[in-house]
Design an enzyme around this catalytic site. Structure first.
Site, short mmCIF file in Angstrom:
data_model
loop_
_atom_site.label_atom_id
_atom_site.label_comp_id
_atom_site.label_asym_id
_atom_site.label_seq_id
_atom_site.Cartn_x
_atom_site.Cartn_y
_atom_site.Cartn_z
N SER A 93 16.39 11.28 52.47
CA SER A 93 16.11 11.89 53.78
C SER A 93 14.94 11.14 54.40
O SER A 93 14.15 10.53 53.68
CB SER A 93 15.72 13.36 53.58
N TYR A 146 10.56 20.29 48.84
CA TYR A 146 11.77 19.57 49.26
C TYR A 146 11.45 18.10 49.55
O TYR A 146 12.12 17.19 49.05
CB TYR A 146 12.37 20.23 50.50
N1 LIG Z 1 20.82 18.74 57.11
C1 LIG Z 1 19.82 17.90 57.27
O1 LIG Z 1 19.09 17.95 58.29
C2 LIG Z 1 19.54 16.84 56.23
C3 LIG Z 1 18.68 15.78 56.57
C4 LIG Z 1 18.42 14.78 55.65
C5 LIG Z 1 19.00 14.83 54.40
N2 LIG Z 1 19.82 15.87 54.07
C6 LIG Z 1 20.39 15.89 52.72
O2 LIG Z 1 21.78 15.85 52.84
C7 LIG Z 1 22.37 16.47 51.70
C8 LIG Z 1 23.39 17.50 52.17
O3 LIG Z 1 22.70 18.48 52.93
P1 LIG Z 1 23.45 19.44 53.97
O4 LIG Z 1 22.60 19.52 55.16
O5 LIG Z 1 24.86 19.04 54.09
O6 LIG Z 1 23.30 20.83 53.20
P2 LIG Z 1 24.32 22.06 53.08
O7 LIG Z 1 25.14 22.21 54.29
O8 LIG Z 1 23.46 23.21 52.62
O9 LIG Z 1 25.28 21.61 51.88
C9 LIG Z 1 24.76 21.45 50.58
C10 LIG Z 1 25.90 21.13 49.63
O10 LIG Z 1 25.36 21.07 48.30
C11 LIG Z 1 26.10 21.95 47.46
N3 LIG Z 1 25.25 22.52 46.44
C12 LIG Z 1 24.17 23.31 46.62
N4 LIG Z 1 23.67 23.68 45.43
C13 LIG Z 1 24.46 23.11 44.49
C14 LIG Z 1 24.47 23.14 43.08
N5 LIG Z 1 23.55 23.84 42.40
N6 LIG Z 1 25.42 22.45 42.41
C15 LIG Z 1 26.38 21.76 43.08
N7 LIG Z 1 26.41 21.70 44.44
C16 LIG Z 1 25.47 22.37 45.12
C17 LIG Z 1 26.64 23.02 48.41
O11 LIG Z 1 27.82 23.63 47.91
P3 LIG Z 1 27.91 25.02 47.13
O12 LIG Z 1 26.96 25.96 47.78
O13 LIG Z 1 29.34 25.35 47.25
O14 LIG Z 1 27.52 24.67 45.72
C18 LIG Z 1 26.99 22.19 49.62
O15 LIG Z 1 28.25 21.60 49.46
C19 LIG Z 1 21.22 17.06 50.90
O16 LIG Z 1 20.87 16.20 49.84
C20 LIG Z 1 20.10 17.13 51.92
O17 LIG Z 1 18.84 17.10 51.32
C21 LIG Z 1 20.11 16.86 54.95
#
Ligand SMILES: NC(=O)c1ccc[n+]([C@@H]2O[C@H](COP(=O)([O-])OP(=O)(O)OC[C@H]3O[C@@H](n4cnc5c(N)ncnc54)[C@H](OP(=O)(O)O)[C@@H]3O)[C@@H](O)[C@H]2O)c1
Length: 271
Positions: free
Chosen positions: A145, A158
């Site tokens: 990120s 985080y």
């Molecule tokens: N959104 C942003 O602004 C942003 C910015 C920069 C980087 N990121 C990074 O992008 C990645 C995805 O984020 P997102 O925004 O798409 O988040 P999200 O919508 O909350 O999705 C998170 C995903 O991770 C899975 N997950 C959560 N806990 C888990 C566990 N214990 N075991 C296996 N799977 C798990 C969730 O599925 P289940 O709940 O079904 O397990 C879901 O598929 C992350 O690494 C985040 O740090 C996000």
């Protein structure tokens, strides 16, 4: 660009929603066979059906698992072996993080997010990375990120996990240089997902990129064998430079002020 993904088997962690779902769809669109991993079995099966309908090609595989559980990654690795699935691209996307003042927020979700973002990621990378090196091909994308580049008051644990992913991925890429295995970190800025769901914090949709664009640009960068991907708007990348040059106390102060302006010091859980 779509080159390089046809015939590839890609394991996408955190594929049930958000960015991981977009990565899985984009990989399938480019001809990869995807293995979908998360805890929500129903959402993964719906996605597998959608992929079949939209893109045809090889069936998506579903593995339900919790990468933050102590034996979670090992169980997933065992299931891959038992089902005879060989991974060419490991996309470590699953991630979570608390928002709000560190001492004012419950500890358990923060510990769990360190387990997922750090321990889950390195266990998967260790096992699958060894297989890739033995075959002399394939690669790993670790989703970090722009939060990795500075300490972030009110997202303290985080941002620290993402700094770990940044440092770990850069070091591993250098260790594996010349092996035929490509390792890349992706650094999205704000992405319009449900990352803050369940809390009063929100992602400003005007400042956020869509998951589909971030997924496509990440995969383009990996196909070009880039060392790092900044798949969001150009400003996100530019904003990673001042923290590399300024004193860290100044950076922490500025970031804290920005996050207070976003009311992150007052975040509460929604009932
Ligand atoms: N959104 C942003 O602004 C942003 C910015 C920069 C980087 N990121 C990074 O992008 C990645 C995805 O984020 P997102 O925004 O798409 O988040 P999200 O919508 O909350 O999705 C998170 C995903 O991770 C899975 N997950 C959560 N806990 C888990 C566990 N214990 N075991 C296996 N799977 C798990 C969730 O599925 P289940 O709940 O079904 O397990 C879901 O598929 C992350 O690494 C985040 O740090 C996000």
């Amino acid at each position: 660009m779509t080159d390089g993904y046809r015939g590839v088997t890609a394991l996408v962690t955190g594929a049930s929603k958000g960015l991981g779902r977009a990565y899985a769809l984009e990989l399938a669109r480019r001809g990869a066979r995807v293995i979908l991993l998360a805890r929500s079995d129903g959402s993964l099966r719906e996605l597998a059906a959608e992929i079949r309908e939209r893109h045809g090609g090889p069936d998506a595989e579903v593995i339900t698992g919790d990468l933050a559980a102590p034996d979670g990654p090992e169980r997933v690795l065992r299931e891959l072996r038992d089902r005879g699935l060989t991974v060419d691209l490991l996309l470590n996307n699953a991630g979570a993080g608390s928002v709000g003042p560190f001492l004012g927020r419950p500890l358990e979700p923060q510990v769990r997010s360190v387990g997922l973002n750090v321990v889950g990621l390195i266990v998967m990378t260790h096992a699958i990375g060894a297989e890739l090196v033995a075959r002399g091909s394939g690669g790993i994308i670790n989703v970090s990120s722009t939060a990795a580049f500075q300490p972030m008051p009110y997202q303290a644990s985080y941002a620290a996990t993402k700094a770990f992913v940044l440092s770990f991925t850069e070091a591993l890429a250098e260790e594996l240089r010349g092996t035929g295995v490509h390792v890349m970190a992706a650094h999205p800025g704000a992405v319009a997902t449900g990352f803050f769901d369940g809390t009063s914090a929100t992602i400003d949709s005007r400042a956020a990129d869509t998951p589909a664009i971030v997924a496509a640009r990440t995969l383009d960068d990996y196909a070009r064998r880039r060392a790092a991907s900044y798949p969001g708007r150009a400003m996100n990348r530019a904003l990673t430079w001042p923290p590399r040059l300024l004193p860290r106390t100044v950076v922490a102060r500025v970031t804290g002020n920005l996050n207070r302006r976003r009311r992150m010091h007052e975040v509460v859980d929604l009932a």
